[in-house]
Design a protein around this motif. Structure first.
Motif, PDB file in Angstrom:
ATOM      1  N   ASP A  60      21.703   0.045  49.953  1.00 21.27           N
ATOM      2  CA  ASP A  60      21.702  -1.214  50.694  1.00 21.27           C
ATOM      3  C   ASP A  60      20.528  -2.069  50.224  1.00 21.27           C
ATOM      4  N   LEU A  61      20.846  -3.153  49.523  1.00 22.25           N
ATOM      5  CA  LEU A  61      19.819  -4.047  48.999  1.00 22.25           C
ATOM      6  C   LEU A  61      19.801  -5.384  49.741  1.00 22.25           C
ATOM      7  N   SER A  62      20.503  -5.426  50.878  1.00 26.75           N
ATOM      8  CA  SER A  62      20.707  -6.697  51.572  1.00 26.75           C
ATOM      9  C   SER A  62      19.412  -7.302  52.116  1.00 26.75           C
ATOM     10  N   ASP A  63      18.376  -6.481  52.294  1.00 30.76           N
ATOM     11  CA  ASP A  63      17.103  -7.037  52.764  1.00 30.76           C
ATOM     12  C   ASP A  63      16.474  -7.948  51.720  1.00 30.76           C
ATOM     13  N   TRP A  64      16.879  -7.774  50.469  1.00 29.54           N
ATOM     14  CA  TRP A  64      16.238  -8.511  49.381  1.00 29.54           C
ATOM     15  C   TRP A  64      17.196  -9.399  48.599  1.00 29.54           C
ATOM     16  N   LEU A  65      18.434  -8.947  48.421  1.00 26.24           N
ATOM     17  CA  LEU A  65      19.352  -9.649  47.532  1.00 26.24           C
ATOM     18  C   LEU A  65      20.594 -10.136  48.268  1.00 26.24           C
ATOM     19  N   GLU A  66      21.060 -11.316  47.918  1.00 25.57           N
ATOM     20  CA  GLU A  66      22.351 -11.786  48.394  1.00 25.57           C
ATOM     21  C   GLU A  66      23.438 -10.855  47.864  1.00 25.57           C
ATOM     22  N   SER A  67      24.568 -10.823  48.554  1.00 24.94           N
ATOM     23  CA  SER A  67      25.622  -9.863  48.204  1.00 24.94           C
ATOM     24  C   SER A  67      26.105 -10.033  46.773  1.00 24.94           C
ATOM     25  N   SER A  68      26.161 -11.276  46.284  1.00 22.55           N
ATOM     26  CA  SER A  68      26.652 -11.496  44.919  1.00 22.55           C
ATOM     27  C   SER A  68      25.722 -10.864  43.895  1.00 22.55           C
ATOM     28  N   TYR A  69      24.412 -10.962  44.113  1.00 23.38           N
ATOM     29  CA  TYR A  69      23.452 -10.353  43.196  1.00 23.38           C
ATOM     30  C   TYR A  69      23.471  -8.833  43.321  1.00 23.38           C
ATOM     31  N   GLU A  70      23.595  -8.347  44.541  1.00 19.73           N
ATOM     32  CA  GLU A  70      23.652  -6.897  44.752  1.00 19.73           C
ATOM     33  C   GLU A  70      24.867  -6.302  44.049  1.00 19.73           C
ATOM     34  N   HIS A 115       7.606  -4.871  35.660  1.00 17.69           N
ATOM     35  CA  HIS A 115       8.055  -5.878  34.696  1.00 17.69           C
ATOM     36  C   HIS A 115       9.422  -5.509  34.123  1.00 17.69           C
ATOM     37  N   LYS A 116       9.597  -4.260  33.734  1.00 15.24           N
ATOM     38  CA  LYS A 116      10.862  -3.836  33.122  1.00 15.24           C
ATOM     39  C   LYS A 116      12.006  -3.857  34.136  1.00 15.24           C
ATOM     40  N   PHE A 117      11.727  -3.422  35.370  1.00 20.26           N
ATOM     41  CA  PHE A 117      12.786  -3.401  36.375  1.00 20.26           C
ATOM     42  C   PHE A 117      13.149  -4.821  36.802  1.00 20.26           C
ATOM     43  N   THR A 118      12.166  -5.687  36.853  1.00 19.15           N
ATOM     44  CA  THR A 118      12.432  -7.098  37.162  1.00 19.15           C
ATOM     45  C   THR A 118      13.381  -7.694  36.126  1.00 19.15           C
ATOM     46  N   ALA A 119      13.171  -7.349  34.862  1.00 14.45           N
ATOM     47  CA  ALA A 119      14.039  -7.858  33.794  1.00 14.45           C
ATOM     48  C   ALA A 119      15.476  -7.404  33.994  1.00 14.45           C
ATOM     49  N   GLN A 120      15.672  -6.192  34.532  1.00 18.26           N
ATOM     50  CA  GLN A 120      17.023  -5.699  34.774  1.00 18.26           C
ATOM     51  C   GLN A 120      17.683  -6.452  35.932  1.00 18.26           C
ATOM     52  N   LEU A 121      16.911  -6.729  36.976  1.00 18.52           N
ATOM     53  CA  LEU A 121      17.461  -7.491  38.104  1.00 18.52           C
ATOM     54  C   LEU A 121      17.865  -8.894  37.664  1.00 18.52           C
ATOM     55  N   LYS A 122      17.077  -9.486  36.790  1.00 23.34           N
ATOM     56  CA  LYS A 122      17.384 -10.828  36.306  1.00 23.34           C
ATOM     57  C   LYS A 122      18.547 -10.800  35.322  1.00 23.34           C
ATOM     58  N   GLY A 123      18.538  -9.806  34.417  1.00 23.89           N
ATOM     59  CA  GLY A 123      19.562  -9.754  33.379  1.00 23.89           C
ATOM     60  C   GLY A 123      20.903  -9.275  33.886  1.00 23.89           C
ATOM     61  N   PHE A 124      20.936  -8.122  34.553  1.00 25.41           N
ATOM     62  CA  PHE A 124      22.200  -7.545  35.004  1.00 25.41           C
ATOM     63  C   PHE A 124      22.616  -8.041  36.383  1.00 25.41           C
ATOM     64  N   GLY A 125      21.639  -8.426  37.201  1.00 22.60           N
ATOM     65  CA  GLY A 125      21.979  -8.930  38.527  1.00 22.60           C
ATOM     66  C   GLY A 125      22.102 -10.428  38.584  1.00 22.60           C
ATOM     67  N   GLY A 126      21.629 -11.092  37.541  1.00 26.95           N
ATOM     68  CA  GLY A 126      21.686 -12.543  37.525  1.00 26.95           C
ATOM     69  C   GLY A 126      20.779 -13.192  38.553  1.00 26.95           C
ATOM     70  N   VAL A 127      19.791 -12.435  39.045  1.00 26.80           N
ATOM     71  CA  VAL A 127      18.881 -12.988  40.048  1.00 26.80           C
ATOM     72  C   VAL A 127      18.006 -14.040  39.378  1.00 26.80           C
ATOM     73  N   PRO A 128      18.044 -15.299  39.829  1.00 22.97           N
ATOM     74  CA  PRO A 128      17.301 -16.379  39.161  1.00 22.97           C
ATOM     75  C   PRO A 128      15.799 -16.259  39.339  1.00 22.97           C
ATOM     76  N   ASP A 129      15.073 -16.920  38.453  1.00 23.96           N
ATOM     77  CA  ASP A 129      13.614 -16.854  38.453  1.00 23.96           C
ATOM     78  C   ASP A 129      13.008 -17.311  39.777  1.00 23.96           C
ATOM     79  N   ASP A 130      13.593 -18.353  40.394  1.00 23.79           N
ATOM     80  CA  ASP A 130      12.985 -18.875  41.618  1.00 23.79           C
ATOM     81  C   ASP A 130      13.050 -17.867  42.762  1.00 23.79           C
ATOM     82  N   ILE A 131      14.075 -17.005  42.755  1.00 23.38           N
ATOM     83  CA  ILE A 131      14.155 -15.958  43.772  1.00 23.38           C
ATOM     84  C   ILE A 131      13.234 -14.797  43.417  1.00 23.38           C
ATOM     85  N   MET A 132      13.281 -14.382  42.149  1.00 25.49           N
ATOM     86  CA  MET A 132      12.422 -13.280  41.713  1.00 25.49           C
ATOM     87  C   MET A 132      10.955 -13.630  41.911  1.00 25.49           C
ATOM     88  N   GLY A 133      10.610 -14.901  41.757  1.00 26.71           N
ATOM     89  CA  GLY A 133       9.225 -15.332  41.913  1.00 26.71           C
ATOM     90  C   GLY A 133       8.685 -15.159  43.318  1.00 26.71           C
TER      91      GLY A 133
END
Length: 294
Positions: A60-70, A115-133
């Protein structure tokens, strides 16, 4: 099979006759063809048959990510695993006895992990920079703990490096080998260079040997790199022997012409089922009638 409990159809469309036709007649260089064939023309089959299982089903990643990104992260969890392992940020079990937990171990003491895990969330999850920031390191580590660290995760046999061991692998890659041979006969490549430093289309900066070219030497992807294992090839004497060959030699061996050294030939280059495709008929011209496509 499901991908972390999700239907792979949500991210990966099953290849069609249209895809294979476009691969044959729209890709004009070896470089473009081989990069394209790695994905839509066959990659989704590995995902559908292999699947991705384990505790990621209920993460369950809903505390952090919208369902589409999860959902996108879960559908691409096999890629997250590979990239984190390649970066030496996780350790996979080398052996699992019956009844053992057999979990992924994260190298959390590395200052590169976040840093490496963040890159995976952005690359495979499509989580945009403004959210990751907006995420603190603690938040990113919490996502990793819910999804990855200490969890039981396993890609299916058809979706990992040993996929040729799985019997269902073998209808797929010979299909692409046959399509490659057909391509060279009906619409030969305009550019055949493999070495990205000497590409013959004047756009060297856009070329790369592998996806991880900025973090690795792309070992195994160069024309002169040796293939893993041995191949059956015909010698000048006519005898067939097991040999270790380079990538370039393997390509030459399966290319129709005087250099062809494989111990097999295809009965035909026909795709009769494509002419009655439910999504629209696609007629592959015969080898003899394909001159107009060159």
């Amino acid at each position: 099979h499901k991908m972390c409990g999700l239907n792979p159809r949500a991210a990966y469309a099953w290849p069609t006759c249209e895809n294979h036709y476009a691969l044959t007649f729209q890709q004009k260089t070896w470089y473009d063809w081989v990069w394209t064939v790695s994905y839509l023309p066959h990659g989704p089959v590995h995902a559908w048959i292999g699947g991705m299982g384990g505790t990621c089903d209920g993460a369950d990643l809903s505390d952090w990510l919208e369902s589409s990104y999860e959902q996108k992260v879960k559908l691409n969890m096999f890629g997250v695993l590979k990239n984190m392992w390649r970066s030496e940020m996780i350790e996979m079990p080398k052996f699992c006895s019956e009844g053992s937990e057999c979990t992924v171990q994260c190298v959390k003491d590395s200052n590169k992990f976040v840093h490496k895990f963040t890159a995976q969330l952005k690359g495979f999850g499509g989580v945009p920079d403004d959210i990751m920031g907006n995420f603190t390191e603690a938040a990113i580590m919490d996502i990793a703990d819910r999804l990855l660290c200490g969890k039981q995760l396993y890609p299916g046999d058809h979706l990992e490096a040993a996929s040729p061991v799985e019997a269902s692998f073998w209808p797929i890659h010979p299909t692409l080998d046959r399509l490659y041979q057909y391509k060279t006969l009906v619409d030969p490549f305009h550019g055949t260079a493999w070495d990205v430093t000497v590409m013959d289309d004047g756009d060297d900066d856009a070329h790369k040997f592998c996806e991880l070219d900025s973090d690795s030497d792309c070992l195994g992807h160069h024309p002169g790199d040796l293939t893993v294992g041995t191949s059956v090839v015909r010698q000048s004497s006519g005898a067939y022997t097991l040999e270790t060959v380079s990538n370039a030699e393997a390509l030459a061996a399966v290319t129709p012409g005087s250099g062809y050294t494989m111990p097999y030939v295809y009965q035909n280059f026909k795709w009769a089922h494509c002419t009655s495709s439910t999504s629209g008929a696609v007629a592959f011209p015969s080898v003899g009638d394909a001159a107009a496509f060159r």
